[in-house]
Scaffold this motif. Structure first.
Motif, PDB file in Angstrom:
ATOM      1  N   SER B  96     -21.501  38.765   1.756  1.00  0.00           N
ATOM      2  CA  SER B  96     -20.253  39.493   1.488  1.00  0.00           C
ATOM      3  C   SER B  96     -20.279  40.891   2.114  1.00  0.00           C
ATOM      4  CB  SER B  96     -19.966  39.557  -0.010  1.00  0.00           C
ATOM      5  OG  SER B  96     -20.716  40.540  -0.666  1.00  0.00           O
ATOM      6  N   ALA B  97     -21.472  41.453   2.310  1.00  0.00           N
ATOM      7  CA  ALA B  97     -21.541  42.755   2.993  1.00  0.00           C
ATOM      8  C   ALA B  97     -20.977  42.639   4.409  1.00  0.00           C
ATOM      9  CB  ALA B  97     -22.972  43.268   3.029  1.00  0.00           C
ATOM     10  N   GLU B  98     -21.209  41.469   5.030  1.00  0.00           N
ATOM     11  CA  GLU B  98     -20.771  41.274   6.417  1.00  0.00           C
ATOM     12  C   GLU B  98     -19.249  41.204   6.558  1.00  0.00           C
ATOM     13  OE1 GLU B  98     -24.060  39.075   8.916  1.00  0.00           O
ATOM     14  OE2 GLU B  98     -23.498  37.811   7.216  1.00  0.00           O
ATOM     15  N   VAL B  99     -18.554  40.992   5.439  1.00  0.00           N
ATOM     16  CA  VAL B  99     -17.091  40.982   5.474  1.00  0.00           C
ATOM     17  C   VAL B  99     -16.575  42.317   5.989  1.00  0.00           C
ATOM     18  CG1 VAL B  99     -15.020  40.948   4.020  1.00  0.00           C
ATOM     19  CG2 VAL B  99     -16.839  39.258   3.652  1.00  0.00           C
ATOM     20  N   THR B 100     -17.273  43.399   5.589  1.00  0.00           N
ATOM     21  CA  THR B 100     -16.816  44.738   5.953  1.00  0.00           C
ATOM     22  C   THR B 100     -17.364  45.195   7.292  1.00  0.00           C
ATOM     23  OG1 THR B 100     -18.741  45.769   4.882  1.00  0.00           O
ATOM     24  CG2 THR B 100     -16.811  45.376   3.506  1.00  0.00           C
ATOM     25  N   GLY B 101     -18.143  44.329   7.943  1.00  0.00           N
ATOM     26  CA  GLY B 101     -18.769  44.731   9.198  1.00  0.00           C
ATOM     27  C   GLY B 101     -20.117  45.394   8.984  1.00  0.00           C
ATOM     28  N   ALA B 102     -20.496  45.547   7.706  1.00  0.00           N
ATOM     29  CA  ALA B 102     -21.806  46.143   7.413  1.00  0.00           C
ATOM     30  C   ALA B 102     -22.907  45.124   7.680  1.00  0.00           C
ATOM     31  CB  ALA B 102     -21.862  46.608   5.958  1.00  0.00           C
ATOM     32  N   ARG B 103     -24.144  45.604   7.749  1.00  0.00           N
ATOM     33  CA  ARG B 103     -25.278  44.700   7.921  1.00  0.00           C
ATOM     34  C   ARG B 103     -25.542  43.979   6.596  1.00  0.00           C
ATOM     35  NH1 ARG B 103     -30.239  47.781   9.678  1.00  0.00           N
ATOM     36  NH2 ARG B 103     -31.014  45.657   9.981  1.00  0.00           N
ATOM     37  N   PRO B 104     -26.129  42.792   6.652  1.00  0.00           N
ATOM     38  CA  PRO B 104     -26.404  42.057   5.396  1.00  0.00           C
ATOM     39  C   PRO B 104     -27.258  42.881   4.432  1.00  0.00           C
ATOM     40  CG  PRO B 104     -27.317  40.896   7.340  1.00  0.00           C
ATOM     41  CD  PRO B 104     -26.468  41.991   7.846  1.00  0.00           C
ATOM     42  N   GLU B 105     -28.138  43.743   4.957  1.00  0.00           N
ATOM     43  CA  GLU B 105     -29.011  44.562   4.117  1.00  0.00           C
ATOM     44  C   GLU B 105     -28.227  45.420   3.119  1.00  0.00           C
ATOM     45  OE1 GLU B 105     -29.434  44.000   7.276  1.00  0.00           O
ATOM     46  OE2 GLU B 105     -31.513  43.347   7.519  1.00  0.00           O
ATOM     47  N   THR B 106     -26.997  45.787   3.504  1.00  0.00           N
ATOM     48  CA  THR B 106     -26.168  46.616   2.616  1.00  0.00           C
ATOM     49  C   THR B 106     -25.938  45.921   1.283  1.00  0.00           C
ATOM     50  OG1 THR B 106     -25.075  47.539   4.561  1.00  0.00           O
ATOM     51  CG2 THR B 106     -23.921  47.803   2.460  1.00  0.00           C
ATOM     52  N   GLY B 107     -25.918  44.590   1.325  1.00  0.00           N
ATOM     53  CA  GLY B 107     -25.660  43.843   0.101  1.00  0.00           C
ATOM     54  C   GLY B 107     -26.879  43.639  -0.784  1.00  0.00           C
ATOM     55  N   VAL B 108     -28.056  44.031  -0.294  1.00  0.00           N
ATOM     56  CA  VAL B 108     -29.298  43.700  -1.010  1.00  0.00           C
ATOM     57  C   VAL B 108     -29.372  44.289  -2.430  1.00  0.00           C
ATOM     58  CG1 VAL B 108     -31.809  43.997  -0.998  1.00  0.00           C
ATOM     59  CG2 VAL B 108     -30.640  43.098   1.033  1.00  0.00           C
ATOM     60  N   PRO B 109     -29.062  45.587  -2.623  1.00  0.00           N
ATOM     61  CA  PRO B 109     -29.117  46.087  -4.014  1.00  0.00           C
ATOM     62  C   PRO B 109     -28.174  45.304  -4.923  1.00  0.00           C
ATOM     63  CG  PRO B 109     -28.914  47.912  -2.457  1.00  0.00           C
ATOM     64  CD  PRO B 109     -28.683  46.644  -1.672  1.00  0.00           C
ATOM     65  N   GLY B 110     -27.048  44.866  -4.371  1.00  0.00           N
ATOM     66  CA  GLY B 110     -26.120  44.050  -5.148  1.00  0.00           C
ATOM     67  C   GLY B 110     -26.715  42.690  -5.481  1.00  0.00           C
ATOM     68  N   ALA B 111     -27.363  42.084  -4.478  1.00  0.00           N
ATOM     69  CA  ALA B 111     -28.012  40.783  -4.703  1.00  0.00           C
ATOM     70  C   ALA B 111     -29.063  40.903  -5.795  1.00  0.00           C
ATOM     71  CB  ALA B 111     -28.652  40.289  -3.406  1.00  0.00           C
TER      72      ALA B 111
END
Lengths: 375, 375
Positions: B96-111
Motif C-alpha cells: 500500500s505504500a507503493e500506491v503513493t509512489g513511496a518505497r515499500p519500506e515506508t510501509g514497514v512500521p505500519g506492517a
C-alpha cells in the motif's frame, strides 16, 4: 506526631500503632492557601462526563461491564455512586494545562485518557493477581468473568488512544506517544511485580524501580499531558513528568505504609492488608535490607511464612508481630523518609518550569496532599 | 472444480467431499503475471527484522514469551522456525505504500504495528476462548500461564502504538488513529463472538458483522496503512480500507469453508474443526437461515448437540453427517458465493484509487490468492 526519620537500620523502640499515620512532610507554606478538595473536585467534575461519554461508546456488554468497574452501576445494573477514588490524576492533568496558560478544559482529553489507561491496568492486574475486591466491591472478573475483564481492559486501552487521537492535532500525537511510553512502563512494572512474587528476596532498588513503573510513570503522564495538549515544549513536559514520577514514588511509599499500618476504617482494606498478601512492599524490603537482629528475625519468619500451609489462618496478633519487627528493623521509618525524599525531588522539579505562581502553589498542594493522606 | 454458486436455499445433491476446495474465483487475468509468493515473501522479509527488534525491547520475561508466541523459540527457549502464517497483512502494508509512489519500506512500521495488534488479539482471544493450540503449537497461556498471556498481549498492543508514534510525523499520528479504530473493531468483534456462543441462533447479518470486525477491520488497516504513512489523502486511504475490509470478509468466508471441509494435511487443523468447536460460522448460519428440510433437520440436531453431554466423544461420521446437512441446506454454496461477492467488492474498491498498474495488479493478485488458498 512527626516521625524520627532516619535511614534504614535497626532501632529498638518501634511503638507507633496501627491507624497512627506518619505525616512525612509538613504542609508547605506556599501551598497552604490552596483548597485541595476543590482542586480534586474540579478534575473530577471536568473529566467524569467526558469519561462516561467515552465509555458509553463501547458495544454491549462492554459498556455495562465498564460502568460496573467505574462504580456507576452495581452488579445488577442499578445506578450506583461508587467510590471513584481520590481523583489525583484528573486533577493533575487539568492543572498541567494551566502551565501553558491554557484553560483547564484543554487537559480534559488527557485526564480521560490517563484514567482509561489506569483502569485498563486495574482490570487486567486484578485478574492476573487474583484480587477479588477493589474499592469495597467485587472485581470485574469475579462478577462478569475473566473474559470480560480481559476484553473490557483492552477496550479501555484502545479508547484512551482514540480519545486523544481524534483531536487530530500534532499535540494530541505527542500526548499519545507519552501516554504509550507510560503504558509500556506500567506493563513492565506489572511484569516485575509478578516475577518478584516468586522470589525470596527483592532489593530496595528493584522495589523502587517496580513502583516507579507501576505508579510513577502514569502519574508523570498525568502531570504533563494537559501541558502537552496546551502546546508545551518537550523540556517543560519532561520537567512536569519528573514532578509526577517522583510524586508517584512518594504516593506509593505512603500507600505501602497505609498497606501495613493504615486504619482499616479509612483505607477500606483489612488490617495488615499487605502482610496478609505477602506483598514485598517498601517497608518490608527496607527492613530486610537493613541488617541487625530484628531484620534477621524478620527474614527467618517471612521465609517460614512462605512455606507455611496455614498462613491463611494466622491471627491478628501474628501479623501485628511481623509489623512490629518491620518497624524495629527500621522499615517503617525508612519508607516515611523515602516518601519525604521523593516529595522533595518532585517539588524541586517544578523549579525548571516557568508557570503562574498560583499554578505552582496548586502542584505543591497536591504533592503535600498525596503524602499526608490517610487513605 | 468450479462450484455451482447460488444463494442460500435447500439443494438435494450436496456431494463435494472434505479436502476438495471450492475455488470461488478464477484467477483474474490482470493479476496472472504477479508472483504472489514473492509478494508475500517481500512483506515477510521487510517486516520480520523490525518486528523482532520491537519485540526485543520488551522487558524479561515478556520478550521470551512473545518470542515463543511468534514461533521464534520453542517452549524450552531453543531457537525455532515456527509457521509464521501466510503473512498477507505485511505484504498488503508494504504494497500500500507503493500506491503513493513511496518505497515499500515506508510501509514497514505500519506492517509491524498491524502484526503486533494482530498478535495481541491472538494472545488474548486464545485465553478467552480457552484454545490450547495455535499453528500446531501450545498457546501461550497453556505454556506460560494466563497472566503472561494477558501481560504480553497488553505489551504488544502498546508496542504497536509506540512503533508508529516514534516516527514523530503527522502521517504516523493519522496511521495510529486508523489502527486504533481497527483495534476497537477487533475488540467489538471478539465481544460479539463471545456473546454469540451463548445464543441458540445467530443471523447471517450478525455473523458477517462479527467477521467484519474480527477480520475485516485489521485487513482494512493493513491495506491502507502504508499509503497513509506515504502521505495518501483520506479518500485514498478510505478506498484502500474498503478493499481490505471486503477482502477480509472474503478471507473469512474461505476460512469458514476450510474450517469444515478443509484438508487437515493442508490446514493443520482437525477434521471438521469448526463443527467440533460448535462454531456458528457462515456455512452453519447460512444453512440454518435457508429453510427447507435439511435446514430444519440441521437446526434440530445442533440444538440437541448443544445440550449433549457426550458431544466430545462424537465419531468422524457424526461430524461428517452434520457437514452433509449444512451442504444440503445450501450453506457451503452460499459461503463460497459470499467469498466471491466480497472479493468482487474488494477489487472494485480499487477503482477509486489512482495507482501504478503493477501495484493494482499486485493488490488483485493478493485478493485472488486469499480466496483460492487451501490453508
Amino acid at each position: 506526631m512527626t516521625a524520627d526519620l532516619r535511614g534504614p537500620g535497626p532501632r529498638t523502640s518501634g511503638t507507633a500503632t496501627r491507624g497512627e499515620t506518619v505525616p512525612p512532610v509538613p504542609p508547605a507554606t506556599t501551598a497552604a492557601a490552596v483548597d485541595v478538595s476543590a482542586l480534586l473536585e474540579r478534575g473530577r467534575t471536568l473529566a467524569t462526563p467526558v469519561l462516561r461519554a467515552a465509555v458509553d461508546r463501547l458495544a454491549p456488554p462492554m459498556d455495562t461491564v465498564a460502568a460496573y468497574h467505574f462504580g456507576w452501576i452495581d452488579a445488577q445494573g442499578r445506578p450506583a455512586h461508587g467510590d471513584g477514588g481520590k481523583a489525583v490524576r484528573p486533577a493533575l492533568a487539568v492543572l498541567s494545562a494551566e502551565v501553558t496558560g491554557a484553560r483547564p478544559e484543554t487537559g480534559v482529553p488527557g485526564a480521560v485518557a490517563v484514567e482509561l489507561v489506569h483502569n485498563f491496568s486495574l482490570l487486567h492486574d486484578d485478574l492476573m493477581d487474583g484480587d477479588e475486591q477493589r474499592r469495597h466491591r467485587d472485581t470485574v472478573w469475579k462478577v462478569h468473568g475473566p473474559a470480560q475483564a480481559i476484553l473490557v481492559g483492552d477496550a479501555l486501552f484502545a479508547l484512551a488512544n482514540e480519545v486523544l487521537l481524534e483531536l487530530g492535532t500534532v499535540e494530541a500525537g505527542r500526548a499519545t506517544r507519552r501516554l504509550t511510553s507510560a503504558t509500556r512502563a506500567l506493563i513492565d512494572g506489572q511484569a516485575q511485580d509478578i516475577s518478584y512474587e516468586h522470589r525470596d528476596r527483592v532489593s530496595v532498588e528493584e522495589c523502587l524501580e517496580m513502583e516507579g513503573n507501576k505508579t510513577g510513570a502514569l502519574l508523570a503522564c498525568a502531570s504533563s499531558i494537559g501541558a502537552v495538549l496546551g502546546g508545551a515544549d518537550d523540556a517543560t513536559a519532561d520537567a512536569l513528568e519528573k514532578y509526577g514520577y517522583h510524586l508517584g514514588l512518594a504516593f506509593q511509599a505512603v500507600d505501602d505504609l497505609l498497606g501495613i499500618w493504615g486504619d482499616p476504617g479509612a483505607t477500606g482494606k483489612q488490617t495488615w492488608s499487605d502482610l496478609r498478601q505477602r506483598k514485598k512492599s517498601l517497608p518490608v524490603v527496607a527492613a530486610l535490607a537493613a541488617g541487625g537482629d530484628a531484620s534477621e528475625r524478620l527474614g527467618d519468619i517471612l521465609a517460614a511464612d512462605a512455606k507455611s500451609s496455614d498462613f491463611d489462618t494466622f491471627s491478628e496478633e501474628e501479623f501485628a508481630a511481623r509489623a512490629r519487627l518491620i518497624e524495629e528493623a527500621g522499615g517503617r521509618e525508612w519508607t516515611a523518609q523515602e516518601a519525604r525524599r521523593q516529595h522533595t525531588i518532585a517539588i524541586e522539579a517544578l523549579d525548571a518550569v516557568d508557570m503562574p505562581g498560583e499554578v505552582r502553589a496548586r502542584f505543591t498542594a497536591l504533592a503535600d496532599f498525596v503524602v499526608v493522606r490517610k487513605r
